[in-house]
Design a protein around this motif. Structure first.
Motif, PDB file in Angstrom:
ATOM      1  N   GLY A 285      17.446  46.839 -21.534  1.00  4.70           N
ATOM      2  CA  GLY A 285      18.764  47.467 -21.569  1.00  4.70           C
ATOM      3  C   GLY A 285      19.781  46.596 -22.287  1.00  4.70           C
ATOM      4  O   GLY A 285      20.610  47.091 -23.063  1.00  4.70           O
ATOM      5  N   VAL A 286      19.735  45.283 -22.028  1.00  2.27           N
ATOM      6  CA  VAL A 286      20.629  44.343 -22.727  1.00  2.27           C
ATOM      7  C   VAL A 286      20.345  44.332 -24.227  1.00  2.27           C
ATOM      8  O   VAL A 286      21.267  44.320 -25.053  1.00  2.27           O
ATOM      9  CB  VAL A 286      20.488  42.932 -22.129  1.00  2.27           C
ATOM     10  N   LEU A 287      19.069  44.354 -24.579  1.00  2.00           N
ATOM     11  CA  LEU A 287      18.724  44.372 -26.001  1.00  2.00           C
ATOM     12  C   LEU A 287      19.162  45.665 -26.669  1.00  2.00           C
ATOM     13  O   LEU A 287      19.654  45.657 -27.814  1.00  2.00           O
ATOM     14  CB  LEU A 287      17.218  44.173 -26.180  1.00  2.00           C
ATOM     15  N   ASN A 288      19.003  46.799 -25.986  1.00  2.00           N
ATOM     16  CA  ASN A 288      19.409  48.080 -26.568  1.00  2.00           C
ATOM     17  C   ASN A 288      20.891  48.091 -26.908  1.00  2.00           C
ATOM     18  O   ASN A 288      21.289  48.475 -28.018  1.00  2.00           O
ATOM     19  CB  ASN A 288      19.104  49.217 -25.586  1.00  2.00           C
ATOM     20  N   THR A 289      21.720  47.679 -25.955  1.00  2.00           N
ATOM     21  CA  THR A 289      23.168  47.725 -26.194  1.00  2.00           C
ATOM     22  C   THR A 289      23.606  46.665 -27.190  1.00  2.00           C
ATOM     23  O   THR A 289      24.443  46.924 -28.063  1.00  2.00           O
ATOM     24  CB  THR A 289      23.930  47.553 -24.877  1.00  2.00           C
ATOM     25  N   THR A 290      23.031  45.472 -27.081  1.00  2.00           N
ATOM     26  CA  THR A 290      23.444  44.381 -27.971  1.00  2.00           C
ATOM     27  C   THR A 290      23.063  44.657 -29.411  1.00  2.00           C
ATOM     28  O   THR A 290      23.861  44.427 -30.332  1.00  2.00           O
ATOM     29  CB  THR A 290      22.844  43.051 -27.489  1.00  2.00           C
ATOM     30  N   SER A 291      21.865  45.168 -29.635  1.00  2.00           N
ATOM     31  CA  SER A 291      21.443  45.442 -31.013  1.00  2.00           C
ATOM     32  C   SER A 291      22.312  46.522 -31.643  1.00  2.00           C
ATOM     33  O   SER A 291      22.651  46.442 -32.831  1.00  2.00           O
ATOM     34  CB  SER A 291      19.964  45.852 -31.048  1.00  2.00           C
TER      35      SER A 291
ATOM     36  N   THR B  52      18.837  52.223 -20.835  1.00  2.00           N
ATOM     37  CA  THR B  52      17.396  52.328 -21.103  1.00  2.00           C
ATOM     38  C   THR B  52      17.083  53.375 -22.163  1.00  2.00           C
ATOM     39  O   THR B  52      15.919  53.527 -22.548  1.00  2.00           O
ATOM     40  CB  THR B  52      16.618  52.671 -19.820  1.00  2.00           C
ATOM     41  N   ASP B  53      18.097  54.079 -22.646  1.00  4.60           N
ATOM     42  CA  ASP B  53      17.911  55.165 -23.614  1.00  4.60           C
ATOM     43  C   ASP B  53      18.634  54.818 -24.908  1.00  4.60           C
ATOM     44  O   ASP B  53      19.861  54.936 -24.993  1.00  4.60           O
ATOM     45  CB  ASP B  53      18.470  56.467 -23.022  1.00  4.60           C
ATOM     46  N   PRO B  54      17.904  54.375 -25.928  1.00  2.00           N
ATOM     47  CA  PRO B  54      18.566  53.979 -27.182  1.00  2.00           C
ATOM     48  C   PRO B  54      19.434  55.071 -27.785  1.00  2.00           C
ATOM     49  O   PRO B  54      20.475  54.779 -28.377  1.00  2.00           O
ATOM     50  CB  PRO B  54      17.390  53.621 -28.104  1.00  2.00           C
ATOM     51  N   ALA B  55      19.023  56.343 -27.630  1.00  5.50           N
ATOM     52  CA  ALA B  55      19.835  57.436 -28.173  1.00  5.50           C
ATOM     53  C   ALA B  55      21.174  57.525 -27.445  1.00  5.50           C
ATOM     54  O   ALA B  55      22.221  57.764 -28.067  1.00  5.50           O
ATOM     55  CB  ALA B  55      19.079  58.755 -28.059  1.00  5.50           C
ATOM     56  N   SER B  56      21.173  57.326 -26.131  1.00  5.32           N
ATOM     57  CA  SER B  56      22.407  57.338 -25.351  1.00  5.32           C
ATOM     58  C   SER B  56      23.315  56.190 -25.776  1.00  5.32           C
ATOM     59  O   SER B  56      24.534  56.362 -25.928  1.00  5.32           O
ATOM     60  CB  SER B  56      22.080  57.226 -23.857  1.00  5.32           C
ATOM     61  N   VAL B  57      22.735  55.016 -25.983  1.00  5.64           N
ATOM     62  CA  VAL B  57      23.507  53.844 -26.424  1.00  5.64           C
ATOM     63  C   VAL B  57      24.124  54.110 -27.788  1.00  5.64           C
ATOM     64  O   VAL B  57      25.325  53.880 -28.008  1.00  5.64           O
ATOM     65  CB  VAL B  57      22.610  52.597 -26.469  1.00  5.64           C
TER      66      VAL B  57
END
Length: 283
Positions: free
Chosen positions: A116-122, A64-69
């Protein structure tokens, strides 16, 4: 696929943990991620017992955290050169209904299970394009058939299914495969974490006029989970799709799951849909 690197989200328990072990046994270098790495003990112990500890690295990643991803992906690529596959497994459930639980409960579930899926996939796609890799998502039969008192969870899984089905032919034009894995009932800690209190009287009070329907639902669900598939068996299907030369868009993890979605799907593996929509982006 020796030497190839896969990042898996949500590996502290259940399907994610078992998928990490199965992928490592299949000679993948596994980046096993979780939001709270203090919960890594079960995976680390299982990896040692299975003799694959050297092929599993535990890293912190909050979907849920784009910076973490972004931080996790950058570190993985810096150390391993590239990324060959992403398995979106992290998720959260919720049992309730709109009138009693409100919109915010649905928003929280959507944030993890869909965005969450979109964050990691992108974040992974540029690296997967470079490696000719693939994206997998552990969806659910609840992404095909809406289920009572699982409104928020099913809505999020429907969204994942629709998004990745739409992305699949586009990603294929740049050499990236997309697969949705659809388990049915799986015996794992996931069910214990969906927020159903042990006190049925307290639950009935919370549910108000929906209490009789909730009681019937829980009785039916207890029966379904009595014959649940093991997390190990579900994970074996995930890794088979990971290793397949040409995996389908959709794959169910058991005969029960296939029978369940068959009530709604005339195209259970997605071949007809992808065959049609791929022609829309053919150059």
């Amino acid at each position: 696929m020796p030497g190839k690197t896969v990042l898996i989200t949500g590996t502290s328990t259940g399907i994610g943990l078992q998928t990490a072990l199965a992928a490592a046994r299949a000679n993948w270098q596994v980046i096993a991620t979780m939001r709270n790495i203090s919960k890594a003990g079960a995976l680390e112990e299982a990896a040692v017992a299975a003799g694959v500890a050297e092929r599993i690295e535990v890293r912190k990643l909050d979907v849920t955290d784009p910076a973490s991803v972004r931080e996790c992906l950058e570190a993985v690529v810096a150390e391993h050169g590239t990324l060959h596959a992403l398995i979106n497994n992290a998720g959260s459930g919720h049992v309730g209904t709109l009138e009693t639980d409100g919109v915010e409960a649905a928003r929280r579930v959507m944030e993890v299970n869909f965005f969450g899926v979109l964050n990691t996939t992108s974040a992974a796609l540029p690296h997967l394009r470079a490696s000719g890799g693939r994206v997998l998502a552990v969806s659910s039969v609840g992404g095909i058939v809406g289920q009572p008192f699982n409104e928020a969870y099913c809505a999020a899984k429907f969204a994942v299914e629709g998004y990745l089905e739409s992305l699949a032919p586009v990603a294929a034009t740049v050499g990236v495969g997309v697969t949705l894995v659809e388990p049915g009932a799986v015996a794992s800690e996931f069910v214990a974490n969906v927020g159903i209190p042990d006190d049925r009287a307290a639950l009935a009070e919370r549910m108000g006029p929906y209490a009789p329907a909730m009681d019937a639902y829980l009785t039916r669900t207890a029966g379904a989970f009595a014959a649940a598939q093991s997390a190990q068996d579900a994970a074996a299907v995930v890794v088979a799709a990971l290793d397949a030369e040409q995996p389908p868009l959709r794959v169910q993890t058991s005969d029960g799951a296939r029978a369940f979605v068959a009530a709604k799907l005339a195209d259970p593996d997605g071949a007809k849909v992808i065959g049609m929509t791929s022609t829309w982006v053919a150059s």
